[in-house]
Motif scaffolding. Sequence first.
Motif, short mmCIF file in Angstrom:
data_model
loop_
_atom_site.label_atom_id
_atom_site.label_comp_id
_atom_site.label_asym_id
_atom_site.label_seq_id
_atom_site.Cartn_x
_atom_site.Cartn_y
_atom_site.Cartn_z
N THR A 128 0.84 -1.19 0.00
CA THR A 128 0.00 0.00 0.00
C THR A 128 0.87 1.24 0.00
OG1 THR A 128 -1.82 1.06 1.18
CG2 THR A 128 -0.19 -0.06 2.54
N GLY A 131 -2.61 7.48 1.57
CA GLY A 131 -3.49 8.25 0.70
C GLY A 131 -4.09 7.47 -0.46
N CYS A 132 -3.86 6.19 -0.53
CA CYS A 132 -4.36 5.36 -1.63
C CYS A 132 -5.75 4.84 -1.27
CB CYS A 132 -3.40 4.20 -1.87
SG CYS A 132 -4.01 2.97 -3.03
N GLU A 133 -6.77 5.35 -1.96
CA GLU A 133 -8.14 4.93 -1.67
C GLU A 133 -8.38 3.47 -2.01
OE1 GLU A 133 -11.18 7.57 -3.11
OE2 GLU A 133 -9.97 9.32 -2.61
N LEU A 134 -7.83 2.99 -3.13
CA LEU A 134 -7.98 1.57 -3.47
C LEU A 134 -7.35 0.69 -2.41
CD1 LEU A 134 -7.35 1.38 -7.33
CD2 LEU A 134 -9.48 0.92 -6.10
N CYS A 135 -6.24 1.14 -1.85
CA CYS A 135 -5.57 0.38 -0.79
C CYS A 135 -6.47 0.28 0.44
CB CYS A 135 -4.25 1.04 -0.41
SG CYS A 135 -3.06 1.16 -1.76
N GLU A 136 -7.11 1.38 0.79
CA GLU A 136 -8.00 1.39 1.94
C GLU A 136 -9.20 0.47 1.70
OE1 GLU A 136 -8.88 5.52 2.62
OE2 GLU A 136 -6.77 5.98 3.00
N GLU A 137 -9.73 0.47 0.47
CA GLU A 137 -10.85 -0.40 0.14
C GLU A 137 -10.45 -1.87 0.24
OE1 GLU A 137 -12.63 0.55 -3.65
OE2 GLU A 137 -12.69 2.68 -3.14
#
Length: 76
Positions: free
Chosen positions: A8, A11-17
């Motif tokens: 990750t 600030g990575c939204e895909l990572c958080e998802e």
Amino acid sequence: MVRFVLLTRPGCELCEEMLAELQHFAAGRDVTIELVDVDRDASLKVRFGHKIPVLLLDDEPVCRGRFDAAEVERLL
């Protein structure tokens, strides 16, 4: 025990998802999840660059970009 490594970066939204989906998948299972900032490891940054998030199982990529519960279940 199964050990997942999620590559990750902050600030990575895909990572958080993917992390949220992985945590939901892991609930009630004998699973550990390690988060690794791809930018803090030069070899990972070269290998994966901006192609994150990447979920590793036994150091092999099993999901890129999106969590694939069916694929992860198949590999377990």
